[in-house]
Design a protein around this motif. Structure first.
Motif: not given
Length: 253
Positions: A162-178
């Motif tokens: 779950g954390c990995q999926a969130i990280a990949l999604a946040q990366k695509e959204l440009g939310n680098h810190e999250k």
């Protein structure tokens, strides 16, 4: 230089343990004899096979439950007992209590909690499909759902996913810190679970996000670990990219 975006199929491109069946066979023999010393040696020789070997009994017992209205309770009890024993020995072999907690959590679930476990798996699958479709908001929602379902259950493997999926999604959204925050949690869980290829994937993501945030010392630390894992996994192409990136960061002092 920020590394190329992580491919969702990265782990499938990395050679997986070819001896998984043999490890499983040896584990079953050790458990039958209650030979802790032999099992400790087995886990230490194959640390990245521990979770999958134990989980074959845990998820296997769940499958037995799901396939029949009158499941073989004796078989389920045997599989669960073997998994718990293997997890206890894994704690002795690795020093990581996460194996023991994961197994104890799994065998204690009621019917509703077992369904939530399966729902967590399904949510991760939805997140991966959404990422493939370049639908980052949907991936974030599904990844968050996965984490919310798995976390309270003690399903540490599911929580890492779950954390990995969130990280990949946040990366695509440009939310680098999250993205970095979630990738770091996933990395710790994957490391303790002995899932080397998965740790490799998220630590590379950490290096990317640290560079995007200009957190260079942490980026370098992540790259050093990624290089160690690339070497261990024999990912020669990745090793070259990572080494080149670290050299460029060192040269830009």
């Amino acid at each position: 230089m920020i590394l190329a975006p992580i491919l969702l199929a990265l782990t499938t491109a990395i050679a997986q343990p070819a001896d998984a069946k043999e490890v499983r066979k040896e584990f079953v023999e050790c458990a039958a004899k209650q030979d802790r010393a032999a099992c400790v040696a087995l886990w230490r020789a194959h640390p990245n096979s521990v979770l999958g070997t134990i989980d074959a009994d845990l998820e296997g017992s769940l499958t037995v439950r799901e396939k029949s209205k009158e499941p073989d309770l004796k078989k389920i009890a045997e599989m669960e007992a073997r998994a718990v024993w293997g997890a206890e020995v894994a704690f002795e072999a690795t020093g990581h209590p996460i194996f023991r907690d994961y197994a104890a959590s799994f065998i204690g679930w009621n019917d509703d909690e077992r369904k939530r476990f399966r729902s967590g798996q399904a949510a991760f699958g939805k997140a991966m499909k959404a990422l493939e479709a370049k639908d980052a908001p949907a991936a974030l929602a599904a990844g968050t759902e996965c984490l919310q379902l798995t976390g309270p259950l003690g399903d540490w493997w599911g929580s890492a996913m779950g954390c990995q999926a969130i990280a990949l999604a946040q990366k695509e959204l440009g939310n680098h810190e999250k993205a970095l925050e979630s990738a770091a949690f996933a990395r710790v869980l994957y490391h303790d679970l002995g899932l080397v290829a998965d740790e490799y994937e998220v630590v590379v993501l950490m290096a990317d996000e640290c560079q995007a945030l200009k957190r260079i010392p942490r980026a370098k630390a992540s790259l050093v670990r990624a290089i160690e894992l690339a070497t261990r996994l024999k990912d020669d192409d990745g090793l070259k990219r990572l080494t080149d990136t670290l050299a460029q960061l060192d040269a830009s002092k």
